[in-house]
Write a protein that holds these residues in place. Structure first.
Motif, mmCIF file in Angstrom:
data_model
loop_
_atom_site.group_PDB
_atom_site.id
_atom_site.type_symbol
_atom_site.label_atom_id
_atom_site.label_comp_id
_atom_site.label_asym_id
_atom_site.label_seq_id
_atom_site.Cartn_x
_atom_site.Cartn_y
_atom_site.Cartn_z
ATOM 1 N N PHE A 114 0.830 -1.202 0.000
ATOM 2 C CA PHE A 114 0.000 0.000 0.000
ATOM 3 C C PHE A 114 0.865 1.253 0.000
ATOM 4 O O PHE A 114 1.983 1.265 0.503
ATOM 5 N N GLU A 115 0.298 2.305 -0.555
ATOM 6 C CA GLU A 115 0.936 3.601 -0.519
ATOM 7 C C GLU A 115 -0.140 4.671 -0.412
ATOM 8 O O GLU A 115 -1.330 4.402 -0.666
ATOM 9 N N ALA A 116 0.257 5.862 -0.030
ATOM 10 C CA ALA A 116 -0.693 6.960 0.069
ATOM 11 C C ALA A 116 0.013 8.241 -0.319
ATOM 12 O O ALA A 116 1.211 8.400 -0.096
ATOM 13 N N GLU A 117 -0.755 9.146 -0.892
ATOM 14 C CA GLU A 117 -0.191 10.414 -1.318
ATOM 15 C C GLU A 117 -0.792 11.564 -0.534
ATOM 16 O O GLU A 117 -2.016 11.759 -0.528
ATOM 17 N N PHE A 118 0.077 12.297 0.122
ATOM 18 C CA PHE A 118 -0.344 13.482 0.861
ATOM 19 C C PHE A 118 -0.457 14.644 -0.107
ATOM 20 O O PHE A 118 0.498 14.965 -0.824
ATOM 21 N N ASN A 119 -1.639 15.245 -0.150
ATOM 22 C CA ASN A 119 -1.865 16.397 -1.019
ATOM 23 C C ASN A 119 -2.360 17.540 -0.151
ATOM 24 O O ASN A 119 -3.523 17.571 0.259
ATOM 25 N N LYS A 120 -1.464 18.465 0.117
ATOM 26 C CA LYS A 120 -1.793 19.533 1.049
ATOM 27 C C LYS A 120 -2.860 20.467 0.498
ATOM 28 O O LYS A 120 -3.760 20.901 1.228
ATOM 29 N N SER A 121 -2.781 20.775 -0.796
ATOM 30 C CA SER A 121 -3.733 21.723 -1.368
ATOM 31 C C SER A 121 -5.156 21.160 -1.395
ATOM 32 O O SER A 121 -6.122 21.900 -1.234
ATOM 33 N N GLN A 122 -5.251 19.853 -1.565
ATOM 34 C CA GLN A 122 -6.575 19.218 -1.575
ATOM 35 C C GLN A 122 -6.917 18.607 -0.220
ATOM 36 O O GLN A 122 -7.975 17.990 -0.089
ATOM 37 N N THR A 123 -6.035 18.762 0.736
ATOM 38 C CA THR A 123 -6.202 18.165 2.087
ATOM 39 C C THR A 123 -6.665 16.725 1.983
ATOM 40 O O THR A 123 -7.658 16.313 2.603
ATOM 41 N N SER A 124 -5.931 15.977 1.187
ATOM 42 C CA SER A 124 -6.301 14.569 0.994
ATOM 43 C C SER A 124 -5.124 13.655 1.291
ATOM 44 O O SER A 124 -3.967 14.064 1.247
ATOM 45 N N PHE A 125 -5.460 12.417 1.574
ATOM 46 C CA PHE A 125 -4.451 11.398 1.869
ATOM 47 C C PHE A 125 -5.032 10.056 1.419
ATOM 48 O O PHE A 125 -5.336 9.181 2.215
ATOM 49 N N HIS A 126 -5.186 9.889 0.122
ATOM 50 C CA HIS A 126 -5.828 8.696 -0.425
ATOM 51 C C HIS A 126 -4.889 7.494 -0.380
ATOM 52 O O HIS A 126 -3.704 7.597 -0.701
#
Lengths: 116, 115
Positions: B63-75
């Protein structure tokens, strides 16, 4: 890695009796332990924060006289459900952290409590 | 205040296909983000975390996840799903200045991988 052991994994008790659940950190000293309750297909709800040698801090709406928490040592916290009723039936999970600056908490396996 | 949303109660994918389990968060300070997996009648197993550094975090079981600060997401993502990945997944967030046990958990997403 850090291991947290919870016991028992399942318990059935009669209405009106009390049941104790143990949470142990096996390979580290846990300055703080946390108790959660999880209803079926729902998220974890923090019940209380347990610090070694001091009184537990309960979240709003959690009855402290109903859910007694003791954190007598750096490796053991206990949750006692007193005078259990069927509505107390749930999945209870503990977690533990090592040190005040810890980044992550380590979770026990959970205890399925059924009150009949 | 901090909160986390998992917009999907259920995600279904075929074995071998890529999977994504979505998570968005809200926190006043710097976020610490976590993914956990839970099998029936078991506690939470840690998958991965984002604290700082690379936005792409690799964790257990592929598994992996991407932190996206501008979209406040961590899918949460996996390139090729396995039937054994079927479980309940929780995203959690906490402010970096709060205690490690004070994470807020999402409502969970049930992942079903079909053969």
């Amino acid at each position: 890695g850090a291991v947290v052991s919870q016991h028992p994994s399942r318990v059935i008790c009669k209405s009106g009796t009390s049941v104790k659940i143990e949470c142990r950190s096996l390979d580290f000293q846990a300055t703080t332990m946390f108790w959660y309750r999880q209803f079926p297909k729902q998220s974890l709800m923090l019940m209380a924060t347990s610090n070694e040698g001091s009184k537990a801090t309960y979240e709003q709406g959690v009855e402290k006289d109903k859910f007694l928490i003791n954190h007598a040592s750096l490796t053991l916290s206990t949750l006692t459900v007193t005078s259990a009723h069927p509505e107390d039936s749930s999945f209870y999970i503990c977690s533990a952290v090592r040190g005040s600056g810890a980044i992550e908490a380590f979770f026990g396996q959970g205890t399925r409590l059924t009150v009949v | 205040a901090q909160s986390v949303a998992q917009p999907e109660d259920q995600v279904n994918v075929a074995e071998g296909n890529p999977l994504t389990v979505k998570c968005t968060y809200s926190v006043s300070g710097n976020p610490y983000l976590f993914w956990y997996v839970q099998y029936p009648n078991r506690g939470l197993q840690f998958l991965l975390k984002y604290i700082t550094g690379d936005n792409l975090v690799k964790g257990s079981y592929g598994f992996e996840a991407e932190f996206n600060k501008s979209q406040t997401s961590f899918h949460l993502k996996k390139p090729s799903a396995l039937v054994s990945d079927s479980a309940l997944y929780f995203c959690a967030v906490r402010d970096a200045n709060t205690n490690a046990g004070k994470s807020t958990f999402g409502d969970g997403t049930t992942l079903t991988v079909k053969p």
